[in-house]
Each structure stands twice: as C-alpha cells, then as structure tokens.
Motif scaffolding. Structure first.
Motif, PDB file in Angstrom:
ATOM      1  N   ASP A   1      -1.672  -5.217   1.236  1.00 49.44           N
ATOM      2  CA  ASP A   1      -1.160  -5.715   2.453  1.00 49.44           C
ATOM      3  C   ASP A   1      -1.085  -4.471   3.016  1.00 49.44           C
ATOM      4  O   ASP A   1      -0.145  -3.551   2.935  1.00 49.44           O
ATOM      5  CB  ASP A   1       0.056  -6.304   2.259  1.00 49.44           C
ATOM      6  N   VAL A   2      -1.648  -4.228   4.323  1.00 55.84           N
ATOM      7  CA  VAL A   2      -1.530  -3.084   5.121  1.00 55.84           C
ATOM      8  C   VAL A   2      -0.188  -2.918   5.518  1.00 55.84           C
ATOM      9  O   VAL A   2       0.294  -1.820   5.794  1.00 55.84           O
ATOM     10  CB  VAL A   2      -2.414  -3.112   6.337  1.00 55.84           C
ATOM     11  N   TYR A   3       0.616  -3.992   5.878  1.00 58.99           N
ATOM     12  CA  TYR A   3       1.853  -3.604   6.535  1.00 58.99           C
ATOM     13  C   TYR A   3       2.964  -3.579   5.356  1.00 58.99           C
ATOM     14  O   TYR A   3       4.235  -3.826   5.547  1.00 58.99           O
ATOM     15  CB  TYR A   3       2.306  -4.772   7.475  1.00 58.99           C
ATOM     16  N   SER A   4       2.735  -3.534   4.217  1.00 56.67           N
ATOM     17  CA  SER A   4       3.698  -3.127   3.225  1.00 56.67           C
ATOM     18  C   SER A   4       3.806  -1.688   3.116  1.00 56.67           C
ATOM     19  O   SER A   4       3.180  -1.085   3.334  1.00 56.67           O
ATOM     20  CB  SER A   4       3.283  -3.787   1.666  1.00 56.67           C
ATOM     21  N   GLY A   5       5.016  -1.541   2.813  1.00 55.58           N
ATOM     22  CA  GLY A   5       5.600  -0.071   2.832  1.00 55.58           C
ATOM     23  C   GLY A   5       6.765   0.224   1.864  1.00 55.58           C
ATOM     24  O   GLY A   5       7.307  -0.707   1.298  1.00 55.58           O
ATOM     25  N   ILE A   6       7.413   1.434   1.738  1.00 51.14           N
ATOM     26  CA  ILE A   6       8.398   1.724   0.998  1.00 51.14           C
ATOM     27  C   ILE A   6       9.452   2.651   2.034  1.00 51.14           C
ATOM     28  O   ILE A   6       9.348   3.481   2.581  1.00 51.14           O
ATOM     29  CB  ILE A   6       7.979   2.553  -0.136  1.00 51.14           C
TER      30      ILE A   6
ATOM     31  N   LYS B   1      -4.787   1.621   2.018  1.00 50.70           N
ATOM     32  CA  LYS B   1      -4.431   0.190   1.875  1.00 50.70           C
ATOM     33  C   LYS B   1      -5.461  -0.782   1.868  1.00 50.70           C
ATOM     34  O   LYS B   1      -5.660  -2.009   1.037  1.00 50.70           O
ATOM     35  CB  LYS B   1      -3.162  -0.336   2.490  1.00 50.70           C
TER      36      LYS B   1
END
Ligand SMILES: Nc1ncnc2c1ncn2[C@@H]1O[C@H](COP(=O)(O)OP(=O)(O)OP(=O)(O)O)[C@@H](O)[C@H]1O
Ligand SMILES: Nc1ncnc2c1ncn2[C@@H]1O[C@H](COP(=O)(O)OP(=O)(O)OP(=O)(O)O)[C@@H](O)[C@H]1O
Ligand SMILES: [Mg+2]
Ligand SMILES: [Mg+2]
Lengths: 527, 527
Positions: free
Chosen positions: A221-226, A215
């Motif tokens: 954005d490093v703190y986005s996720g799934i 990322k």
C-alpha cells in the motif's frame, strides 16, 4: 469463486471485462478480485450487465508532483520563495498562540561537510501529536475536513478566529496541501520531526519519492508509513552520512518544550543554485510577503511610533545559509522590499474599508502619497521589476510604448489573512482613478500606492499566488467604500473625500520649482 | 496482540502514542492496528523508540476539490469555460486518430422536463476499456506514469507525437488531473460512459461527492467503486426521474462504434446561470482556445486558401443548450473571437522560430500587421476586455493614466500543443519592441499582434491557465530567433528583417491623410 454448470457439449471462453480471452499470460497478470466474463464466444453480447469492483486510489504523484506545476514564474520572478512561504505560513499558524517570541528559522545546509544539501524550516510553535503528524501527510485534509479527534486531541473542529485589524490573524492554513506542495517542489524527500507541548516524546516521519517507488515495486500500500516515537535528542536511527546535519538538529531538541522541524532533502540543483546566488532576491520577496507580520500592522518604520500593533509577541524569521560564505540574517533587516519603500517614501495616507454585498467579507485599504520633490518623483522603483534592457529608455509619455511603465503599475498590492498574495494586484477603483479625477490633479494620481488587506472570505488559489476573484468582487456595483479617519468610519462620498485628500497632499507635499512671473530676458554675457 | 509479563506488585498505564491514557471511551475510538504504549506512568520517557503504523491515503477532496480553487478569474473573465476546455482537451486527444470527422458535443441539459440540470460532453473518439475507465479516476495517473497494460491494452507506454507545424498535435493530456478538476468544478457528480472500438460492451462508472461521504460514514474504502459493463442502449439501471435525459443518451449508443460521454450532474447554480446568460461570452472564449484546431493551422478566413492545414479530418465542436430558448451552434461559427479578428484585420504577416538553449523546445511565432486606414487604426478591440466605466475616455497619450491601454496590451497570445493558455501573454521581444526601433516607425509598433505556438517542452500549470516560465525562457540571452519566409529559415539578423518588414508594411498598407505642401490660408466666408 463460484461454481458454474456447463454442459459437456458446450464450448466457452473466459475473458476479462476488456474482452481479452484468458490465456496463461493474462491469467498471471490478473489482480485479486478481478471480474471475468464467462462467454460462449469472445464477442458475444452480455446477457446481463456485470458489476466490476475497482479501486482508484490517487497516484503517489498526488503528493510528489503536487507543487511541480503549481509555482509558476510571473514578472520574471523565480517562484521558489513562494513555496518556502507555505512552510512559513504553517509555522506562523503553529506559533500563533505562543507566549514568548515566535521564532521561525530557515536553515540552508549547503555545507557538504555536514551531509547532502538540505533545507530545514524550524519553528517553536505548538508541534504535532503523532495523529496530527499523520494528518499532515493526508493530502487535502484541512482544518475544515479534519474529523473531530476521537480521543481528546486539540483538533476539535475549526473555529474561525475573531476579526482583527487588517486580518493579521496568523490563520494561514486552508487547503491541506501547502506543506506537501512546498516540500516536494523543493526536494524529493521530507522528514517531519515534531514535539507537542507536554509530550515527553518526539514524533518523526519520513515521506519520500523513493519510498513510494519501492512500495509500488513491492506491491505494498503506497500510503502506508511509519511514525517513530522516541526520546528527544535520540538520533540513534540516523545512520547515513548524508544526513549528518541531523545529529545537531536532534541534539537541539533537548532544550525545547515544543517544536516542529521540516527537513527537506534531495533538494533540486536548480533550487540550490538560486538559493545560494540570489539570496538577496528571495529574502526580499519573503520580506514582502510577511512584511506586516514581521513589522506589525503598520509596517516597517511605523512600528515604533504606533501602539496598536497586533504582533505581540514578536515574530522573528531567521534565514541562515551554511556554505563557504555563511549568511545569517533576520528578515526584519531587509530594507528594500517594496512595502518598506512605500512606507518610507510616503508622506500621507488615506484609509478606507470596502464591504462587498454577498460575502460578508471586509477589506481594509490604505493609499499612500509619494510626493514630487524639487526635481523628481519619489515614487519608489519596483525592486521586483525585471531589469530588461528596455527599461533604460523609459520616457513617460512616449506614444506607442508597449510595455507597462513604472508609473502605470497597479495601485494595490493585496494581502490575505495578512500575507501577500504575490500575483494579484488591483489596478485602481473608480473613485481613485485618474480618468475620473480633476484635470489639475492628473499627475498626483500617479503618485499613489496602496495596499488591500482581506480575510479568507475572499478565496485564493491553492498555491496562494492569486486571488480567485478579488477584483471582480470589489468592482461589483454593490461594493461599498467608506473612508476611515482616526479609526472611525466617515459618512460621505469616498470619491469626494479622496479627491480632497489628494489635493491637500499636492498642496502640502509636492515641492515643484515653478517660474512664476516673467520679468525680463537676461543675456548672461559672462558665459 | 503480544503477551507481557507484569509482576503483581507493578502498576502501569496503557496509553496511545499521543499519551492519552486508555479508558473505555478512548478504547472504543481506537482503530484496528493502533500502537499503544505500556508505561509505568503517563509521562514516563520511552525506554526505546516505538514504530507506529500509519496510513495517509489522500482525502477524497483530492478529487472533489481539485478544481475549486484552481480556475481563477483574470481580466474579469469567468474561468468556467477553461474547465470545460479540459473536457474538450480530452476529447481532442481521444479523437486524434479518427478516420472521419472528429465530433465533440457539449450539451447543456437545462430543460427541467428532462430531469435535473446536467452538462454532457460527448465525443466520437477511441473510448475507454474498463481498465482505462478506472485509470481515468486515478488522480495524477498520467500517460507518463501509467503502467504498461498487463494484458495487451492500447496503453503501452507513452510515445511523444512527431513534431508538427505549430504543434497542433492533439496531444493535450499531461497531468492526469484535468478531467477530475473540470468535472468537480462544474458539479458534484460525474457519470462516465464509454465504449472502445471493437468492444461489444459499454463501460459505465459514477463518482460523486455523495458516494464519498457515504463511504466515510460506513467506514468503507473511499476509493473503491464499481464499473458496470452492459449492452449498448441498456438503460435499465437508470431509475431516478432526475436523470431522465440519460434514456435518450443511452439509446443513441446503439448507432455508435465507439464514444465517450462525460455526464456531470449536481451542476452548481452559479454555473448554470452563467452558462445560460453568457453563452456568447463563453463560446467566444472556447472558440479562442481552440481557434487553430477548429479552423486549421492558419486560422479562420485562411483555411480555404491554404492547403497545408494539419486539421484533416475536420474537428467539429458543437454546443447545444436545451432550455426555454434552445441554442445549437458550431464553435466554427464564432466570428468575434480575438484570433478571428486579428486574422481578418491583418494585411501582412512576419513568421519566425525561436529556439531555446536548454529544452530543445521550439516555438513557432507569427506577427501580424493591422494598418492605419484613412482616419482610424484597424487594430481590433479586445473582446475580452472588461468594459468598465473607465474605458470610455481612453485617450492614448494622457499622462498618468494608470490602467493598461488597448494599444499597450501584450503582443503575443500563447498556444501550447495548439490550444490557448489563456492567462499567459508575452508583451514583446527586444527585436520587435518600439523602444529599440526607429523613431519614424514608432506608431507602427503598436499596429502589430502576434501568436506563439509551443509544444509541451514548455510546461504549463496543471490548470492549463498559465505557462510556467515561457517568458523567462524566451527572453534568455541564449534564445535564438530566426525569420521564416515561405517555410524556409532565413539567415540574418531578425531585428533588421523585422524592421524592414515593418517599414514595408507602413509604406504599403498605412493610408494616412497627409497635408503635404502648404499653399495659402483661405477664409471661407460662406460659413
Ligand atoms: N509547523 C507546523 N507546526 C504544527 N503543525 C503543522 C505545521 N505544519 C503543518 N502543520 C499541520 O499540518 C497540516 C497540514 O499542513 P499543510 O500546509 O499541508 O496544509 P494546511 O496548512 O492545512 O493548508 P494549506 O494548503 O493552506 O497550506 C496543517 O493544517 C497543520 O495542522
Ligand atoms: N473523452 C475521452 N476519451 C477517451 N479517453 C479519455 C477521455 N477523457 C479522458 N480519457 C482518459 O482518461 C485519462 C485522464 O484524463 P484527465 O483529463 O483526468 O487527465 P489527463 O488528460 O491524462 O491529463 P490532464 O491533467 O492534462 O488533463 C486521460 O489520460 C485519457 O487516457
Ligand atoms: Mg499550510
Ligand atoms: Mg485531460
């Protein structure tokens, strides 16, 4: 972008707020929303202050490195078990309201036919909704700071549990960091899989060092996720051979109402070596940490004879190691953790309560007597002591011996909400210190061991290795000690009560061979 | 939003991924970008997995709480000085390349005519550009993870300093957390003010708990902020009476080429009380931590006679307390920190080097001899020992005394990159342990104190209170010890060398009154 009026006869420079004059290279490096200074010359003083917008989101090492420098070694112990303990803590909290058995499994998948090495911690607790799963990943979001769920989640504000005997309240979450610290101390990637009661869906999320690095590279954005929401038993998304062991784990889901699985991969080689080779050591350490959860409030050996155990339903912590020589065991079977030894070798106990002035915190305390029998002390050896070469010659009263001797180790081990805080001990209190006691009982003071049980009004450090200031607080002159006898507080002076108890123990239990009356000297000619 | 085809004879529900069926209340609570399930009925199994976008930015307590549960008390010491030490560490790093004197000031503004209580740490080091100032605030961004500045900043990748004697390299930054941990342990708001060399501008930034709370309330990005770039001496933005003391601080700027000021407000009342009342205690603790930085590589008393001090230019750490009875002092003046006592009372030293197998780390070690003189030991009392009531009766060889006795305290204090790591000690090594030594020297083994100096290849915990595994590593069988004599490594067996040295010390320095030859018994009739 604003427009500026510059007269044709004026020269100017455009500079960053660090006074680097803009050229094409610097221009390319600029981030969106950068503040620039329009100046007559590079070093001109600012006519008016400027305000520059910045963003200081924590680096992803906040998660990845959170455990690396947290679990340190003390007394020669490898601290890895104490990071595993964080995951057991979470499972204990999650299973606190189970109706049936509370089951926690630690599975070490070190059999390379199943994929790359993995450590799995599995529990049959309440599970997490997808929102709770997301919250798991939020560093420092704790039960105290969690916002009240906007749509009727179970998460509605924290209610402190009612006080219970010896604070075995299963409420061992506190800071919102433990799971992350533990997982990334053990490996570099975690897959969280959870199903809360009543939900038809399983929620799954992966966080890994590799993802973070990607990322950053892609300027995302490093703190986005799934979070993946899926049917139980559906492992269609597991494509790599490295994680073959996931197939079976996911297939198990179908039989379960609710569960949480923490799957750690990228396990560090040193840890794998230790987990394999020293399984006796670390299972003993864990058995010590959770002794009173596993065996009930009175501990091992006592659990049958006592009726007031708070630990119904039963807590089962299973360890399995899949390797060339597989191991499966129940932590309950451990026989040589120090608490078991203390209990087994004790002949009498002295209970008390400590009340500190300011915190409203209470401490349940217990002292045990380990008698002298015929030709030897029965005080147990500390199984955690490093067996250095020094320990052989270990005479009790040698002057100038610099290392702490066995009998001089602190009296009290200390438990917080029922689990051991391993690096804090309390040496003694005034009223049970040999230096304050009667001379004729001097030796008896080295025959006692003890336990202190506190609740979370006595804070511990975020790694749960040490109390913040337990000893300071307990030794404060306003701390009040009361003896407890058959569950009742006793009025009276604790020092006197304790001394009397110690004297009784001595008279009743110590069996010393004494030579009483000198008769005469016999020369045994037959020798 | 996508469009779905639903036939008129179909019924359906819209639900969150937690299977809460949408009604107007839940709809209002939805965040942008929420994932919803379109289902025939609430509990229907998912036809296909869904992927839900989440964000798990760390909670702002990552900064605010970073120090709260980190600095714990040991041996009855208040750990506050060790959080101040983090700010001194930063100032030492920042002043490492100063040409002239390296000046660090800790100013306690507790005079309420100047505003609300504040703690200021000021240094004349390299200062920070606005980009570096922003980076200060990024939790876990360290010299190792900092990206290389995109426009010629000084920040271009980390270069490990060359090895220096006893590792006094001033390179005491490591994790990217210390400043934040310290500041929010002490108070709830920080104003960073800095001017790097050559810049005409001062950069200023405020981070506070209040700000964070407001941003959450206003649904703004919590980690967004503002840096103010302004002329030196310009305090027009300081409007509240609470911070009047800033006027003078900012006025001082005009005379300075470069500086950094860390201004902590919202100082917790307990800390204020301790800082005021126990100034002797905490200045002594700090004097201990930085003993070899302040006094040079050989320590106090030795600094004049020795020429090889690495501490040029001079390091000056000034403490001032503005209160009813103001105090101004130089940490150099502290006379009773344990290092000063050890040095003052030592008559001889034994130097060595330890080399561990795996890390390539080296450890410089030193043992000092404190002789017996006429009627008493000269081994210094530990000024940090809690003077509990027990300590009065402190006979050396009483059996069963449970607390650790003065002479039984560990031999070695341990320094990391030149600064003390206060809670790690090493009791002894095999070759200097009494239990291994000659019987006739038994007492001499309790007359030695020692110091270990390591570099940062021996990791410490993020709070710099403990080494991770120094003792484990040093006691590893592959660790190699060599005596150092006049700067040269000596071949030979260190145990033999040490024993010989100890024997020489005993013969040369111990002055014991001995009764040698029995003549006759005299009855003194005059008494
Ligand atoms: N096994 C589990 N089952 C259900 N919920 C869990 C489980 N593990 C973690 N959680 C949830 O995730 C949250 C974060 O866990 P984490 O261990 O990181 O912090 P914490 O337990 O809140 O605090 P601490 O720092 O004391 O461990 C927990 O508070 C809990 O709500
Ligand atoms: N007084 C100062 N002068 C100049 N730069 C500073 C000063 N204090 C901090 N900095 C910069 O801010 C950074 C962050 O400081 P902080 O103390 O939070 O972490 P660190 O020093 O990098 O690591 P550690 O966790 O070991 O303290 C430092 O690396 C340094 O670049
Ligand atoms: Mg936890
Ligand atoms: Mg620092």
């Amino acid at each position: 972008m604003a427009t500026f009026g510059i007269r044709s006869n004026e020269t100017f420079v455009l500079a960053t707020t660090d006074r680097a004059v803009l050229d094409s290279k610097i221009f390319e490096g600029l981030q969106d929303d950068s503040t620039l200074h329009l100046l007559k010359q590079k070093h001109q003083a600012l006519a008016a202050p400027t305000e520059e917008n910045i963003n200081f989101t924590p680096h992803y090492d906040t998660l990845i490195q959170s455990g690396t420098y947290e679990y340190w070694a003390s007394r020669g112990q490898n601290p890895l078990p104490y990071s595993l303990a964080e995951l057991i803590d979470n499972a204990l909290s999650a299973t606190a309201r189970n109706q049936g058995v509370r089951k926690i499994e630690i599975r070490m998948m070190f059999d390379d036919t199943l994929g790359k090495p993995a450590v799995i911690v599995l529990d049959n607790g309440c599970g997490m909704t997808s929102k709770q799963l997301k919250n798991w990943a939020v560093y420092r979001l704790s039960k105290f700071t969690r916002d009240i769920g906007s749509y009727g989640s179970e998460d509605e504000g924290y209610v402190r549990p009612d006080p219970v005997h010896r604070s075995l309240n299963s409420d061992i979450s506190f800071f919102g960091v433990g799971g992350k610290q533990a997982v990334f101390h053990i490996g570099d990637s975690v897959r969280m899989i959870s199903k809360p009661y009543g939900s038809p869906d399983v929620h799954e999320m992966v966080i890994s060092k590799q993802d973070f690095e990607n990322k950053v590279k892609n300027k995302e954005d490093v703190y986005s996720g799934i979070i993946r929401n899926r049917k139980p038993g559906d492992f269609s998304h597991v494509k790599t051979n490295d994680e073959r062991f996931l197939h079976n784990l996911i297939l198990e889901e179908s039989g379960k109402e609710r569960f949480t699985a923490v799957v750690i991969t990228g396990v560090f080689p040193d840890h794998i070596a230790f987990l394999k080779q020293d399984i006796e050591v670390w299972t003993r350490q864990l058995a010590e940490v959770y002794h009173y959860y596993i065996h009930g409030v009175n501990g091992k050996e006592m659990s049958d004879s006592s009726a007031d155990s708070d630990c119904h339903p039963e807590i089962k912590i299973m360890i399995s190691l899949r390797d060339k020589s597989p191991v499966v065991m129940d932590l309950r079977e451990v026989e040589n953790d120090i608490q078991t030894l203390y209990i087994k070798l004790a002949v009498d106990t002295f209970e008390f309560k400590a009340t500190t002035a300011q915190d409203g915190g209470t401490v349940d305390g217990l002292i045990r007597y380990h008698p002298f029998l015929y030709d030897r002390e029965t005080y147990p050896e500390d199984p955690n002591a490093v067996q250095g070469p020094d320990d052989e010659d270990d005479g009790d009263n040698e002057p100038g011996v610099l290392h702490q001797e066995r009998k001089k180790r602190p009296i009290f081990d200390c438990f917080w909400n029922g689990r051991l805080i391993p690096y804090t001990t309390v040496s003694e209190f005034d009223w049970c210190a040999q230096s304050k006691g009667a001379k004729e009982l001097a030796e008896c003071y080295s025959r006692i061991s003890g336990v202190l049980f506190t609740d979370d009004r006595f804070p511990v450090s975020t790694n749960k290795l040490t109390f913040m200031e337990l000893e300071l607080k307990l030794k404060h002159r306003d701390t009040f000690f009361t003896r407890i006898l058959k569950g009742q507080k006793q009025r009276g002076n604790i020092q006197k009560d304790f001394t009397q108890w110690l004297k009784n123990c001595h008279e009743k239990w110590d069996k010393q061979v004494k030579f009483l009356n000198f008769k005469k000297t016999i020369t045994r000619t037959e020798l």
